[in-house]
Design a protein around this motif. Sequence first.
Motif, mmCIF file in Angstrom:
data_model
loop_
_atom_site.group_PDB
_atom_site.id
_atom_site.type_symbol
_atom_site.label_atom_id
_atom_site.label_comp_id
_atom_site.label_asym_id
_atom_site.label_seq_id
_atom_site.Cartn_x
_atom_site.Cartn_y
_atom_site.Cartn_z
ATOM 1 N N THR A 121 0.846 -1.187 0.000
ATOM 2 C CA THR A 121 0.000 0.000 0.000
ATOM 3 C C THR A 121 0.882 1.236 0.000
ATOM 4 O OG1 THR A 121 -0.129 0.135 2.424
ATOM 5 C CG2 THR A 121 -1.877 -1.093 1.310
ATOM 6 N N GLU A 122 0.340 2.317 -0.549
ATOM 7 C CA GLU A 122 1.032 3.613 -0.555
ATOM 8 C C GLU A 122 0.012 4.712 -0.359
ATOM 9 O OE1 GLU A 122 3.849 4.722 -3.648
ATOM 10 O OE2 GLU A 122 3.815 2.627 -4.315
ATOM 11 N N ILE A 123 0.345 5.661 0.482
ATOM 12 C CA ILE A 123 -0.502 6.832 0.660
ATOM 13 C C ILE A 123 0.379 8.070 0.563
ATOM 14 C CG2 ILE A 123 -2.109 8.063 2.172
ATOM 15 C CD1 ILE A 123 -2.648 5.313 3.532
ATOM 16 N N ASP A 124 0.046 8.938 -0.366
ATOM 17 C CA ASP A 124 0.712 10.225 -0.513
ATOM 18 C C ASP A 124 -0.135 11.234 0.268
ATOM 19 O OD1 ASP A 124 1.439 12.812 -1.348
ATOM 20 O OD2 ASP A 124 1.999 12.112 -3.349
ATOM 21 N N ILE A 125 0.295 11.546 1.477
ATOM 22 C CA ILE A 125 -0.479 12.424 2.361
ATOM 23 C C ILE A 125 -0.638 13.817 1.754
ATOM 24 C CG2 ILE A 125 -0.470 13.592 4.619
ATOM 25 C CD1 ILE A 125 -1.262 10.657 4.801
ATOM 26 N N GLN A 126 0.413 14.343 1.149
ATOM 27 C CA GLN A 126 0.347 15.682 0.561
ATOM 28 C C GLN A 126 -0.768 15.753 -0.482
ATOM 29 O OE1 GLN A 126 3.510 17.085 -2.098
ATOM 30 N NE2 GLN A 126 3.640 18.932 -0.831
ATOM 31 N N SER A 127 -0.787 14.798 -1.403
ATOM 32 C CA SER A 127 -1.812 14.782 -2.450
ATOM 33 C C SER A 127 -3.205 14.537 -1.875
ATOM 34 C CB SER A 127 -1.511 13.704 -3.489
ATOM 35 O OG SER A 127 -0.351 14.019 -4.189
ATOM 36 N N THR A 128 -3.296 13.627 -0.929
ATOM 37 C CA THR A 128 -4.592 13.314 -0.324
ATOM 38 C C THR A 128 -5.171 14.520 0.393
ATOM 39 O OG1 THR A 128 -3.960 10.995 -0.086
ATOM 40 C CG2 THR A 128 -5.786 11.777 1.286
ATOM 41 N N PHE A 129 -4.351 15.211 1.173
ATOM 42 C CA PHE A 129 -4.842 16.392 1.894
ATOM 43 C C PHE A 129 -5.223 17.514 0.925
ATOM 44 C CE2 PHE A 129 -2.895 15.821 6.422
ATOM 45 C CZ PHE A 129 -3.577 14.632 6.550
ATOM 46 N N ARG A 130 -4.450 17.658 -0.140
ATOM 47 C CA ARG A 130 -4.773 18.683 -1.141
ATOM 48 C C ARG A 130 -6.130 18.375 -1.772
ATOM 49 N NH1 ARG A 130 -0.550 18.270 -4.722
ATOM 50 N NH2 ARG A 130 0.700 19.562 -3.348
ATOM 51 N N GLU A 131 -6.312 17.104 -2.170
ATOM 52 C CA GLU A 131 -7.539 16.698 -2.863
ATOM 53 C C GLU A 131 -8.753 16.678 -1.931
ATOM 54 O OE1 GLU A 131 -9.309 12.575 -4.649
ATOM 55 O OE2 GLU A 131 -7.202 13.006 -5.069
ATOM 56 N N LYS A 132 -8.610 16.103 -0.750
ATOM 57 C CA LYS A 132 -9.758 15.890 0.139
ATOM 58 C C LYS A 132 -10.049 17.053 1.079
ATOM 59 C CE LYS A 132 -10.244 11.607 -1.282
ATOM 60 N NZ LYS A 132 -11.318 11.212 -2.149
ATOM 61 N N LEU A 133 -9.003 17.792 1.457
ATOM 62 C CA LEU A 133 -9.182 18.855 2.442
ATOM 63 C C LEU A 133 -8.913 20.247 1.882
ATOM 64 C CD1 LEU A 133 -7.388 17.133 5.460
ATOM 65 C CD2 LEU A 133 -9.843 17.202 4.989
ATOM 66 N N GLY A 134 -8.314 20.299 0.695
ATOM 67 C CA GLY A 134 -7.996 21.594 0.103
ATOM 68 C C GLY A 134 -6.904 22.337 0.848
ATOM 69 N N ILE A 135 -6.015 21.577 1.507
ATOM 70 C CA ILE A 135 -4.924 22.217 2.249
ATOM 71 C C ILE A 135 -3.576 21.742 1.722
ATOM 72 C CG2 ILE A 135 -6.302 22.518 4.351
ATOM 73 C CD1 ILE A 135 -4.744 20.143 5.563
ATOM 74 N N GLU A 136 -2.566 22.557 1.942
ATOM 75 C CA GLU A 136 -1.195 22.183 1.587
ATOM 76 C C GLU A 136 -0.522 21.579 2.807
ATOM 77 O OE1 GLU A 136 0.331 22.078 -1.386
ATOM 78 O OE2 GLU A 136 -1.656 22.626 -2.130
ATOM 79 N N PHE A 137 0.194 20.518 2.577
ATOM 80 C CA PHE A 137 0.910 19.807 3.627
ATOM 81 C C PHE A 137 2.283 19.479 3.083
ATOM 82 C CE2 PHE A 137 1.643 16.287 6.641
ATOM 83 C CZ PHE A 137 1.127 16.844 7.806
#
Length: 128
Positions: free
Chosen positions: A33-49
């Motif tokens: 499994t892989e999770i790109d937190i930066q992309s996920t937060f951008r897409e789902k929360l509209g925030i930069e991480f």
Amino acid sequence: MIYAYQKTTNLAFEDVDLALRNALIYVGFGIVTEIDIQSTFREKLGIEFNRFQILGACNPQLANQALNIEPEVAMLIPCNVVFWENKDHSVTISTIDAEKQLSYAKNEKLLNIGKEVNLLLMKAIELV
């Protein structure tokens, strides 16, 4: 931190990503499994991480041994290996302490597998 093994390096994020994946393969782990937190937060929360990856690493032989001892241990696998870019552009690599994680099962055979997993994951991180 008492539940993880951790290392910080001055290698570039992309170099850590490649080196860590190769090191995990070298010590017998695949990435399931892989999770790109930066992309996920951008897409789902509209925030930069900051750049932050979670890799679910699995050693098939050890996972098979553990599941044959106690099928419920599946809730505790795969082992997460995470890395993130710090403000100074260093990168921190961290992995779960599998022995501590498996201690919840209160099964000596699983603890021994956890010890073996720890040695392999620590070796992979040190290769980066």
